[in-house]
Design a protein around this motif. Structure first.
Motif, PDB file in Angstrom:
ATOM      1  N   VAL A  10       0.832  -1.205   0.000  1.00  0.00           N
ATOM      2  CA  VAL A  10       0.000   0.000   0.000  1.00  0.00           C
ATOM      3  C   VAL A  10       0.865   1.253   0.000  1.00  0.00           C
ATOM      4  O   VAL A  10       0.606   2.208  -0.753  1.00  0.00           O
ATOM      5  CB  VAL A  10      -0.952  -0.009   1.213  1.00  0.00           C
ATOM      6  N   LEU A  11       1.933   1.264   0.829  1.00  0.00           N
ATOM      7  CA  LEU A  11       2.804   2.439   0.868  1.00  0.00           C
ATOM      8  C   LEU A  11       3.526   2.635  -0.458  1.00  0.00           C
ATOM      9  O   LEU A  11       3.706   3.765  -0.931  1.00  0.00           O
ATOM     10  CB  LEU A  11       3.810   2.299   2.017  1.00  0.00           C
ATOM     11  N   PHE A  12       3.949   1.520  -1.062  1.00  0.00           N
ATOM     12  CA  PHE A  12       4.595   1.611  -2.376  1.00  0.00           C
ATOM     13  C   PHE A  12       3.620   2.144  -3.416  1.00  0.00           C
ATOM     14  O   PHE A  12       3.965   2.988  -4.250  1.00  0.00           O
ATOM     15  CB  PHE A  12       5.107   0.226  -2.788  1.00  0.00           C
ATOM     16  N   LEU A  13       2.378   1.683  -3.346  1.00  0.00           N
ATOM     17  CA  LEU A  13       1.344   2.146  -4.268  1.00  0.00           C
ATOM     18  C   LEU A  13       1.114   3.645  -4.115  1.00  0.00           C
ATOM     19  O   LEU A  13       1.038   4.385  -5.105  1.00  0.00           O
ATOM     20  CB  LEU A  13       0.046   1.374  -4.001  1.00  0.00           C
ATOM     21  N   LEU A  14       1.007   4.107  -2.869  1.00  0.00           N
ATOM     22  CA  LEU A  14       0.790   5.527  -2.630  1.00  0.00           C
ATOM     23  C   LEU A  14       1.975   6.359  -3.106  1.00  0.00           C
ATOM     24  O   LEU A  14       1.805   7.455  -3.659  1.00  0.00           O
ATOM     25  CB  LEU A  14       0.531   5.773  -1.137  1.00  0.00           C
ATOM     26  N   LYS A  15       3.199   5.842  -2.885  1.00  0.00           N
ATOM     27  CA  LYS A  15       4.390   6.566  -3.333  1.00  0.00           C
ATOM     28  C   LYS A  15       4.416   6.706  -4.850  1.00  0.00           C
ATOM     29  O   LYS A  15       4.687   7.784  -5.392  1.00  0.00           O
ATOM     30  CB  LYS A  15       5.649   5.835  -2.849  1.00  0.00           C
ATOM     31  N   LEU A  61      -0.707  -0.716 -12.156  1.00  0.00           N
ATOM     32  CA  LEU A  61      -1.919  -1.520 -12.027  1.00  0.00           C
ATOM     33  C   LEU A  61      -1.605  -3.006 -12.123  1.00  0.00           C
ATOM     34  O   LEU A  61      -2.161  -3.833 -11.385  1.00  0.00           O
ATOM     35  CB  LEU A  61      -2.930  -1.119 -13.101  1.00  0.00           C
ATOM     36  N   PHE A  62      -0.707  -3.388 -13.036  1.00  0.00           N
ATOM     37  CA  PHE A  62      -0.307  -4.789 -13.144  1.00  0.00           C
ATOM     38  C   PHE A  62       0.367  -5.259 -11.861  1.00  0.00           C
ATOM     39  O   PHE A  62       0.166  -6.387 -11.408  1.00  0.00           O
ATOM     40  CB  PHE A  62       0.649  -4.985 -14.325  1.00  0.00           C
ATOM     41  N   PHE A  63       1.180  -4.372 -11.296  1.00  0.00           N
ATOM     42  CA  PHE A  63       1.857  -4.718 -10.040  1.00  0.00           C
ATOM     43  C   PHE A  63       0.839  -5.004  -8.932  1.00  0.00           C
ATOM     44  O   PHE A  63       0.926  -6.007  -8.223  1.00  0.00           O
ATOM     45  CB  PHE A  63       2.780  -3.562  -9.636  1.00  0.00           C
ATOM     46  N   LEU A 102      -6.011  -3.820   3.647  1.00  0.00           N
ATOM     47  CA  LEU A 102      -6.380  -4.915   2.748  1.00  0.00           C
ATOM     48  C   LEU A 102      -7.318  -4.416   1.655  1.00  0.00           C
ATOM     49  O   LEU A 102      -7.162  -4.755   0.479  1.00  0.00           O
ATOM     50  CB  LEU A 102      -7.060  -6.032   3.550  1.00  0.00           C
ATOM     51  N   ARG A 103      -8.277  -3.585   2.035  1.00  0.00           N
ATOM     52  CA  ARG A 103      -9.219  -3.054   1.059  1.00  0.00           C
ATOM     53  C   ARG A 103      -8.517  -2.160   0.039  1.00  0.00           C
ATOM     54  O   ARG A 103      -8.942  -2.055  -1.108  1.00  0.00           O
ATOM     55  CB  ARG A 103     -10.331  -2.289   1.774  1.00  0.00           C
ATOM     56  N   GLN A 104      -7.430  -1.509   0.459  1.00  0.00           N
ATOM     57  CA  GLN A 104      -6.700  -0.636  -0.467  1.00  0.00           C
ATOM     58  C   GLN A 104      -6.089  -1.421  -1.622  1.00  0.00           C
ATOM     59  O   GLN A 104      -5.917  -0.897  -2.715  1.00  0.00           O
ATOM     60  CB  GLN A 104      -5.577   0.105   0.273  1.00  0.00           C
ATOM     61  N   VAL A 105      -5.761  -2.699  -1.367  1.00  0.00           N
ATOM     62  CA  VAL A 105      -5.187  -3.518  -2.429  1.00  0.00           C
ATOM     63  C   VAL A 105      -6.227  -3.833  -3.490  1.00  0.00           C
ATOM     64  O   VAL A 105      -5.921  -3.936  -4.677  1.00  0.00           O
ATOM     65  CB  VAL A 105      -4.603  -4.832  -1.849  1.00  0.00           C
ATOM     66  N   THR A 398       6.300 -11.103 -15.368  1.00  0.00           N
ATOM     67  CA  THR A 398       5.376  -9.989 -15.571  1.00  0.00           C
ATOM     68  C   THR A 398       5.836  -8.761 -14.803  1.00  0.00           C
ATOM     69  O   THR A 398       5.817  -7.647 -15.310  1.00  0.00           O
ATOM     70  CB  THR A 398       3.968 -10.388 -15.123  1.00  0.00           C
ATOM     71  N   ILE A 399       6.296  -8.984 -13.580  1.00  0.00           N
ATOM     72  CA  ILE A 399       6.702  -7.845 -12.759  1.00  0.00           C
ATOM     73  C   ILE A 399       7.967  -7.206 -13.313  1.00  0.00           C
ATOM     74  O   ILE A 399       8.093  -5.993 -13.368  1.00  0.00           O
ATOM     75  CB  ILE A 399       6.893  -8.287 -11.295  1.00  0.00           C
ATOM     76  N   VAL A 400       8.935  -8.034 -13.761  1.00  0.00           N
ATOM     77  CA  VAL A 400      10.149  -7.483 -14.353  1.00  0.00           C
ATOM     78  C   VAL A 400       9.808  -6.700 -15.612  1.00  0.00           C
ATOM     79  O   VAL A 400      10.295  -5.593 -15.846  1.00  0.00           O
ATOM     80  CB  VAL A 400      11.155  -8.608 -14.675  1.00  0.00           C
ATOM     81  N   GLU A 401       8.901  -7.278 -16.434  1.00  0.00           N
ATOM     82  CA  GLU A 401       8.518  -6.629 -17.685  1.00  0.00           C
ATOM     83  C   GLU A 401       7.835  -5.297 -17.422  1.00  0.00           C
ATOM     84  O   GLU A 401       8.010  -4.331 -18.166  1.00  0.00           O
ATOM     85  CB  GLU A 401       7.568  -7.542 -18.465  1.00  0.00           C
ATOM     86  N   THR A 402       7.030  -5.221 -16.363  1.00  0.00           N
ATOM     87  CA  THR A 402       6.286  -3.999 -16.103  1.00  0.00           C
ATOM     88  C   THR A 402       7.065  -2.972 -15.296  1.00  0.00           C
ATOM     89  O   THR A 402       6.576  -1.887 -15.045  1.00  0.00           O
ATOM     90  CB  THR A 402       4.983  -4.329 -15.349  1.00  0.00           C
ATOM     91  N   GLY A 403       8.260  -3.327 -14.841  1.00  0.00           N
ATOM     92  CA  GLY A 403       9.117  -2.321 -14.253  1.00  0.00           C
ATOM     93  C   GLY A 403       9.042  -2.188 -12.745  1.00  0.00           C
ATOM     94  O   GLY A 403       9.698  -1.330 -12.172  1.00  0.00           O
ATOM     95  N   PHE A 404       8.280  -3.013 -12.057  1.00  0.00           N
ATOM     96  CA  PHE A 404       8.197  -2.963 -10.604  1.00  0.00           C
ATOM     97  C   PHE A 404       8.672  -4.287 -10.051  1.00  0.00           C
ATOM     98  O   PHE A 404       8.230  -5.340 -10.487  1.00  0.00           O
ATOM     99  CB  PHE A 404       6.774  -2.674 -10.134  1.00  0.00           C
ATOM    100  N   SER A 405       9.558  -4.249  -9.077  1.00  0.00           N
ATOM    101  CA  SER A 405      10.187  -5.490  -8.601  1.00  0.00           C
ATOM    102  C   SER A 405       9.990  -5.670  -7.101  1.00  0.00           C
ATOM    103  O   SER A 405      10.902  -6.027  -6.388  1.00  0.00           O
ATOM    104  CB  SER A 405      11.679  -5.473  -8.927  1.00  0.00           C
ATOM    105  N   GLU A 406       8.797  -5.400  -6.601  1.00  0.00           N
ATOM    106  CA  GLU A 406       8.510  -5.581  -5.187  1.00  0.00           C
ATOM    107  C   GLU A 406       7.255  -6.417  -5.005  1.00  0.00           C
ATOM    108  O   GLU A 406       6.224  -5.943  -4.545  1.00  0.00           O
ATOM    109  CB  GLU A 406       8.346  -4.225  -4.494  1.00  0.00           C
ATOM    110  N   PRO A 407       7.281  -7.700  -5.413  1.00  0.00           N
ATOM    111  CA  PRO A 407       6.082  -8.530  -5.278  1.00  0.00           C
ATOM    112  C   PRO A 407       5.788  -8.857  -3.822  1.00  0.00           C
ATOM    113  O   PRO A 407       6.638  -8.696  -2.949  1.00  0.00           O
ATOM    114  CB  PRO A 407       6.445  -9.802  -6.064  1.00  0.00           C
TER     115      PRO A 407
END
Length: 644
Positions: A10-15, A61-63, A102-105, A398-407
């Motif tokens: 959630v914090l990563f998403l907000l950032k 969004l993919f992340f 949880l709802r934020q996800v 998918t995560i590497v392709e989309t540029g975010f690496s914090e699964p």
């Protein structure tokens, strides 16, 4: 540990949202620059910059989507390992808390604001000049940019928001992949797509539903004219469903190799079946009548219809095609009884009798003959590869392709022993899907059954219940209304046609409003309770039994069951294993078998209840419906918090 990881997401998403908002703010400042009205390339660069923000938003969004899927699977594993409903406890305590992360996800509004900003600014720039009319006042000014469409599709998948078209398409239960298909796989689907073939596929769906319901208003009279009891209409109607249980399997397997051949075979069987159904009157044989209906059931190609849309229609058109499948079914359900209403004639040609009992058979035989000619001339068989390679899309790729690496639950020090233990756990548990097998279709009915979790089993039982209640209502309508209200065939046909016509208006209301205001699990439970109420109101406890009571209770039961079907299949597609989205033993086949079995049991119940006399027929047939409905409501409460 799970709370901490969700907090990181959630914090990563907000950032990331903040960074995107900062970039959009900078671009907005550039829009106010007088140089904007200068050379053409400045505007082009500005458009590209907005689209680049859109691409980064799509990656975000993919992340989030990957982590939402991962979260569901983690909770599922906890339930399996502990033998305790951890998901039920976790969702109940986290999802409804005012500080819920949880709802934020799963649901959030920040991304929608970013989408709106990108859409508005691209609309302003589309004619190389600034607009002074807001897109909020005139939504038609919004441009249809491919990037915006991709973002909206990803946002809708994540937030489970829906519209009429999506809601209607969910009734088809043509399972969608959790994530978008790779470009290579989508290109192969585009190569197989042919509009006329899709139209012929939908026409098959429409004609089959007409064929199913065109005999309902006259089945009891036809049985009486052949020397059988009126309640034998249950067997006459249900014999088609009995054969469909078997035809669904072999047609689903056949569609792995061809589409036109099973459709031609289906049309020939239906042509023969309807001819036998019509000839039974002159042959004075109830057995010929039943054999004719069995042939019609053996010609049910709905498994092929679903597979064609799933495998040969591009993703961007698949929801529309699914909605077309459901609309064709609903229209056929309404047209069948309406056509029966028109066949109130009696005449002879040579030795063949044409009357209200036989005309439905002759009409459908002629319709299938015309369809067979149309199919042979215009259907184009899609290309089948010898060894079709299903592209693997692992989470890490998918995560590497989309540029975010914090699964979610990123392992910082997983050693080889941990990996071996995890693999050993997956081997012990056939219901768990390894990364390599998560896209492989199952190869047997037992393998498919082992993938069914308690939530999926309950939802299949709910599907059985609603189809059972609807079949009891429709199949015995002619017998009940003629006994209590002395309705003619025309009145029964008109009543059934009106019920069928409620499908689309109800779908519009639920898809456009209800499903976006309430959670699907809330609508699911409420619909079950309304179906139960409709069944209770149908009982003959007040003397005399009135037509308004019957009509209102039937309408409540039917409409509630239609709403229940949509939300149940929508939830089922999310909690069902992704391995059941393809192959012979797919989720669509399982739901079809559950619904068909319900129709068989319901039609058999009507015939058996006839032995207790017409005065008890209504109450005896409603008792099993009520018992099953109450059982499913209790079962839904037990798995309610797993439907997340």
């Amino acid at each position: 540990m799970l709370d901490e990881q969700i907090e990181k997401i959630v914090l990563f998403l907000l950032k990331q949202q903040g960074q995107l908002a900062t970039r959009l703010s900078g671009l907005a400042d550039h829009c106010d620059d007088p140089l904007l009205h200068g050379p053409h390339y400045d505007i082009m660069e500005l458009r590209d910059a907005y689209r680049e923000v859109g691409r980064d938003l799509l990656r975000l969004l993919f992340f989030v989507e990957m982590n939402a899927i991962g979260l569901r699977k983690i909770l599922k594993k906890f339930d399996k390992r502990f033998g305790y409903r951890f998901t039920n406890y976790y969702v109940k305590t986290r999802a409804n808390h005012p500080y819920s992360q949880l709802r934020q996800v799963f649901k959030h509004v920040g991304i929608s604001a970013v989408v709106g900003s990108i859409s508005r600014n691209l609309a302003d720039l589309q004619d190389d000049r600034r607009r002074y009319v807001s897109i909020y006042d005139q939504p038609t000014l919004c441009i249809s940019d491919p990037m915006i469409e991709s973002i909206k599709a990803a946002e809708n998948r994540l937030m489970n928001s829906t519209d009429f078209l999506q809601y209607l398409g969910k009734h088809a239960f043509i399972m969608q992949d959790e994530l978008p298909s790779p470009s290579s796989e989508e290109h192969a689907v585009n190569e197989r797509y042919h509009f006329m073939s899709l139209l012929l596929n939908l026409a098959n769906t429409f004609l089959y539903m007409v064929n199913t319901y065109i005999i309902v208003p006259t089945a009891d009279n036809y049985s009486l004219s052949l020397g059988a009891a009126a309640t034998v209409c249950g067997v006459v109607i249900g014999s088609m469903a009995v054969a469909q249980i078997f035809s669904s399997v072999y047609f689903s397997a056949w569609s792995n190799k061809s589409y036109i051949k099973p459709l031609i075979f289906s049309s020939i069987l239906l042509l023969i079946g309807n001819t036998l159904y019509a000839l039974a009157y002159d042959l004075d044989s109830i057995y010929v009548l039943l054999v004719g209906r069995l042939f019609c059931g053996l010609g049910s190609a709905r498994a092929v219809n679903r597979r064609y849309i799933s495998d040969c229609v591009p993703a961007k058109l698949r929801m529309k095609a699914s909605a077309g499948f459901v609309s064709a079914s609903a229209l056929g359900m309404a047209c069948g009884p309406a056509l029966a209403c028109l066949f109130q004639r009696k005449f002879k040609i040579f030795r063949l009798t044409f009357n209200e009992d036989t005309l439905p058979g002759w009409f459908m035989a002629f319709a299938w003959f015309i369809y067979l000619l149309w199919l042979s001339l215009f259907f184009r068989e899609p290309a089948f590869e010898k060894d079709e390679i299903i592209v693997q899309r692992e989470a890490s790729d998918t995560i590497v392709e989309t540029g975010f690496s914090e699964p979610l639950l990123l392992g910082s020090g997983k050693n080889q022993e941990d990996e071996e233990d995890e693999q050993h756990e997956c081997d012990d548990d056939p219901s768990e899907e390894s990364a390599e097998e998560s896209r492989e279709p199952v190869t047997s009915i037992m393998s498919a059954y082992r993938l069914l979790t308690p939530s999926v089993k309950v939802q299949l039982i709910i599907y059985f219940m609603l189809k059972y209640a609807m079949e009891i209502l429709l199949a015995e309508s002619s017998v009940i209304t003629s006994y209590y209200f002395i309705w003619s065939t025309s009145n029964v046909a008109l009543f059934l046609a009106c019920l069928g016509l409620t499908v689309l208006p109800v779908s519009i209301f639920v898809g456009s409003y209800i499903s976006n205001v309430f959670e699907e699990r809330q609508v699911l439970l409420a619909s079950e309770i309304m179906v139960c109420l409709g069944i209770v109101l149908s009982f003959h406890v007040i003397v005399p039994y009135s037509a308004p009571q019957y009509i209102l209770s039937a309408l409540l039961t039917f409409v509630s069951a239609e709403v229940l079907e949509g939300v149940n299949l929508s939830l089922l597609s999310r909690v069902m294993s992704s391995r059941l989205s393809r192959g012979t033993y797919n989720g669509g086949l399982l739901s079809t078998e559950a619904g068909t079995l319900a129709r068989v049991v319901a039609d058999g119940t009507i015939t058996l209840a006839g032995y207790w006399g017409m005065s008890r027929l209504l109450n005896i047939t409603l008792l099993p419906s009520l018992a099953i409905c109450i059982s499913t409501i209790i079962a839904t409460f037990s798995i309610y918090n797993t439907l997340y």
